[in-house]
Design a protein around this motif. Structure first.
Motif, PDB file in Angstrom:
ATOM      1  N   LEU A  11       2.831  -6.286   8.292  1.00 32.95           N
ATOM      2  CA  LEU A  11       2.344  -6.491   6.753  1.00 32.95           C
ATOM      3  C   LEU A  11       3.713  -6.726   5.905  1.00 32.95           C
ATOM      4  O   LEU A  11       4.581  -6.017   6.098  1.00 32.95           O
ATOM      5  N   GLU A  12       3.814  -7.527   5.003  1.00 32.52           N
ATOM      6  CA  GLU A  12       4.552  -7.460   4.145  1.00 32.52           C
ATOM      7  C   GLU A  12       3.968  -6.639   2.590  1.00 32.52           C
ATOM      8  O   GLU A  12       2.773  -7.258   2.297  1.00 32.52           O
ATOM      9  N   ILE A  13       4.610  -5.634   2.209  1.00 32.26           N
ATOM     10  CA  ILE A  13       4.308  -5.144   1.234  1.00 32.26           C
ATOM     11  C   ILE A  13       5.235  -5.220  -0.130  1.00 32.26           C
ATOM     12  O   ILE A  13       6.260  -5.287   0.107  1.00 32.26           O
ATOM     13  N   TYR A  14       4.557  -5.285  -1.123  1.00 33.35           N
ATOM     14  CA  TYR A  14       5.572  -5.581  -2.311  1.00 33.35           C
ATOM     15  C   TYR A  14       5.059  -4.725  -3.540  1.00 33.35           C
ATOM     16  O   TYR A  14       3.806  -4.295  -3.686  1.00 33.35           O
ATOM     17  N   CYS A  15       6.027  -4.349  -4.739  1.00 28.55           N
ATOM     18  CA  CYS A  15       5.834  -3.722  -5.655  1.00 28.55           C
ATOM     19  C   CYS A  15       5.323  -4.573  -6.746  1.00 28.55           C
ATOM     20  O   CYS A  15       6.290  -5.542  -7.051  1.00 28.55           O
ATOM     21  N   LEU A  16       4.485  -4.200  -7.642  1.00 31.75           N
ATOM     22  CA  LEU A  16       4.067  -4.961  -8.821  1.00 31.75           C
ATOM     23  C   LEU A  16       4.241  -4.106 -10.140  1.00 31.75           C
ATOM     24  O   LEU A  16       3.626  -4.521 -11.207  1.00 31.75           O
ATOM     25  N   GLU A  25       3.658   9.660  -9.673  1.00 29.86           N
ATOM     26  CA  GLU A  25       4.388  10.521  -9.337  1.00 29.86           C
ATOM     27  C   GLU A  25       5.088  10.549  -7.956  1.00 29.86           C
ATOM     28  O   GLU A  25       6.086  11.214  -7.515  1.00 29.86           O
ATOM     29  N   PHE A  26       4.431   9.967  -6.899  1.00 31.76           N
ATOM     30  CA  PHE A  26       4.590   9.866  -5.708  1.00 31.76           C
ATOM     31  C   PHE A  26       5.717   8.831  -5.391  1.00 31.76           C
ATOM     32  O   PHE A  26       6.212   8.539  -4.111  1.00 31.76           O
ATOM     33  N   CYS A  27       5.854   7.824  -5.928  1.00 32.13           N
ATOM     34  CA  CYS A  27       6.549   6.698  -6.127  1.00 32.13           C
ATOM     35  C   CYS A  27       8.365   7.073  -5.869  1.00 32.13           C
ATOM     36  O   CYS A  27       8.922   7.881  -6.665  1.00 32.13           O
ATOM     37  N   LYS A  28       8.830   6.864  -4.851  1.00 32.01           N
ATOM     38  CA  LYS A  28       9.958   7.257  -4.258  1.00 32.01           C
ATOM     39  C   LYS A  28      11.024   6.441  -4.922  1.00 32.01           C
ATOM     40  O   LYS A  28      12.283   6.997  -5.386  1.00 32.01           O
ATOM     41  N   LYS A  29      10.857   5.054  -5.122  1.00 34.66           N
ATOM     42  CA  LYS A  29      11.808   4.533  -6.169  1.00 34.66           C
ATOM     43  C   LYS A  29      10.985   3.137  -6.549  1.00 34.66           C
ATOM     44  O   LYS A  29      10.435   2.209  -5.359  1.00 34.66           O
ATOM     45  N   VAL A  30      11.039   2.714  -7.730  1.00 31.01           N
ATOM     46  CA  VAL A  30      10.088   1.636  -8.217  1.00 31.01           C
ATOM     47  C   VAL A  30      10.760   0.483  -7.661  1.00 31.01           C
ATOM     48  O   VAL A  30      11.991   0.411  -7.630  1.00 31.01           O
ATOM     49  N   HIS A  31      10.027  -0.633  -7.173  1.00 29.91           N
ATOM     50  CA  HIS A  31      10.370  -1.677  -6.569  1.00 29.91           C
ATOM     51  C   HIS A  31      11.026  -1.525  -5.085  1.00 29.91           C
ATOM     52  O   HIS A  31      11.878  -2.622  -4.700  1.00 29.91           O
ATOM     53  N   LYS A  32      10.914  -0.445  -4.477  1.00 27.43           N
ATOM     54  CA  LYS A  32      11.130  -0.119  -3.089  1.00 27.43           C
ATOM     55  C   LYS A  32       9.861   0.280  -2.430  1.00 27.43           C
ATOM     56  O   LYS A  32       9.570   1.577  -2.155  1.00 27.43           O
ATOM     57  N   CYS A  42      -1.540   2.889  -3.923  1.00 25.53           N
ATOM     58  CA  CYS A  42      -1.072   2.608  -5.200  1.00 25.53           C
ATOM     59  C   CYS A  42      -1.632   1.615  -5.729  1.00 25.53           C
ATOM     60  O   CYS A  42      -1.699   0.576  -5.204  1.00 25.53           O
ATOM     61  N   ALA A  43      -1.792   1.464  -6.889  1.00 25.79           N
ATOM     62  CA  ALA A  43      -2.267   0.332  -8.073  1.00 25.79           C
ATOM     63  C   ALA A  43      -1.305  -0.501  -8.029  1.00 25.79           C
ATOM     64  O   ALA A  43      -1.853  -1.654  -8.356  1.00 25.79           O
ATOM     65  N   ASN A  44      -0.101  -0.319  -8.082  1.00 25.55           N
ATOM     66  CA  ASN A  44       1.178  -1.365  -8.128  1.00 25.55           C
ATOM     67  C   ASN A  44       1.287  -1.949  -6.783  1.00 25.55           C
ATOM     68  O   ASN A  44       2.445  -2.829  -6.757  1.00 25.55           O
ATOM     69  N   ARG A  45       0.628  -1.758  -5.590  1.00 26.51           N
ATOM     70  CA  ARG A  45       0.728  -2.212  -4.386  1.00 26.51           C
ATOM     71  C   ARG A  45       0.279  -3.509  -4.276  1.00 26.51           C
ATOM     72  O   ARG A  45      -0.941  -3.804  -4.463  1.00 26.51           O
ATOM     73  N   GLY A  46       1.112  -4.529  -3.470  1.00 25.07           N
ATOM     74  CA  GLY A  46       0.365  -5.717  -3.187  1.00 25.07           C
ATOM     75  C   GLY A  46       0.747  -5.817  -1.621  1.00 25.07           C
ATOM     76  O   GLY A  46       1.703  -5.347  -1.089  1.00 25.07           O
ATOM     77  N   VAL A  47      -0.070  -6.467  -0.737  1.00 22.47           N
ATOM     78  CA  VAL A  47       0.004  -6.548   0.498  1.00 22.47           C
ATOM     79  C   VAL A  47      -0.472  -8.031   0.816  1.00 22.47           C
ATOM     80  O   VAL A  47      -1.337  -8.428   0.377  1.00 22.47           O
ATOM     81  N   THR A  48       0.407  -8.531   1.814  1.00 21.22           N
ATOM     82  CA  THR A  48      -0.014  -9.747   2.482  1.00 21.22           C
ATOM     83  C   THR A  48       0.240  -9.820   3.910  1.00 21.22           C
ATOM     84  O   THR A  48       1.173  -8.991   4.527  1.00 21.22           O
ATOM     85  N   TYR A  49      -0.143 -10.814   4.452  1.00 25.20           N
ATOM     86  CA  TYR A  49       0.068 -10.707   5.964  1.00 25.20           C
ATOM     87  C   TYR A  49       1.555 -11.444   6.278  1.00 25.20           C
ATOM     88  O   TYR A  49       2.139 -11.826   5.350  1.00 25.20           O
ATOM     89  N   ALA A  50       2.076 -11.163   7.262  1.00 26.97           N
ATOM     90  CA  ALA A  50       3.532 -11.574   7.923  1.00 26.97           C
ATOM     91  C   ALA A  50       3.290 -12.434   9.067  1.00 26.97           C
ATOM     92  O   ALA A  50       3.721 -12.165  10.201  1.00 26.97           O
ATOM     93  N   PRO A  51       2.777 -13.548   8.867  1.00 27.65           N
ATOM     94  CA  PRO A  51       2.419 -14.333  10.213  1.00 27.65           C
ATOM     95  C   PRO A  51       3.621 -14.800  10.934  1.00 27.65           C
ATOM     96  O   PRO A  51       4.366 -15.115  10.160  1.00 27.65           O
TER      97      PRO A  51
END
Length: 116
Positions: A11-16, A25-32, A42-51
């Motif tokens: 999957l491709e995961i991205y930070c919103l 609090e658990f976030c290791k580094k914003v946008h990583k 995480c409510a800021n997490r986006g996920v999409t397929y990586a075909p």
């Protein structure tokens, strides 16, 4: 009897996360983004397929840099061609990727001295 099954899912995961918003609090580094985003839902997490992706995952299961993956697309996917041609190209990509996986295994076994 317990039957365990598994599958590898790419999957491709991205930070919103938006600027000036509270960083979880658990976030290791914003946008990583990483597993911490999934584990904490995480409510800021986006996920999409990586075909049609060909990738190497590190010891943590992450594809950690741009040189460690390539997906079918861009200049590999010509414009103004039929869907049938695109499907043929994707099948060719799949065949080449699977061949490279086999070649990598064989090369490793020989170079490591583990091949009997």
């Amino acid at each position: 009897m317990i039957i365990i099954s598994y599958n590898h899912v790419l999957l491709e995961i991205y930070c919103l996360h938006e600027e000036n918003k509270v960083v979880p609090e658990f976030c290791k580094k914003v946008h990583k983004p990483g597993f911490h985003c999934i584990e904490n839902n995480c409510a800021n997490r986006g996920v999409t397929y990586a075909p049609n992706e060909f990738a190497f995952a590190d010891e943590n299961g992450l594809v950690s840099d741009l040189e460690s993956h390539i997906g079918f697309g861009g200049d590999m996917e010509p414009e103004n061609v039929s869907q049938e041609k695109i499907n043929d190209l994707k099948n060719l990509w799949k065949e080449i990727c699977k061949k490279k996986i086999d070649e990598a295994y064989e090369e490793f076994m020989v170079n490591s001295g583990l091949k009997k």
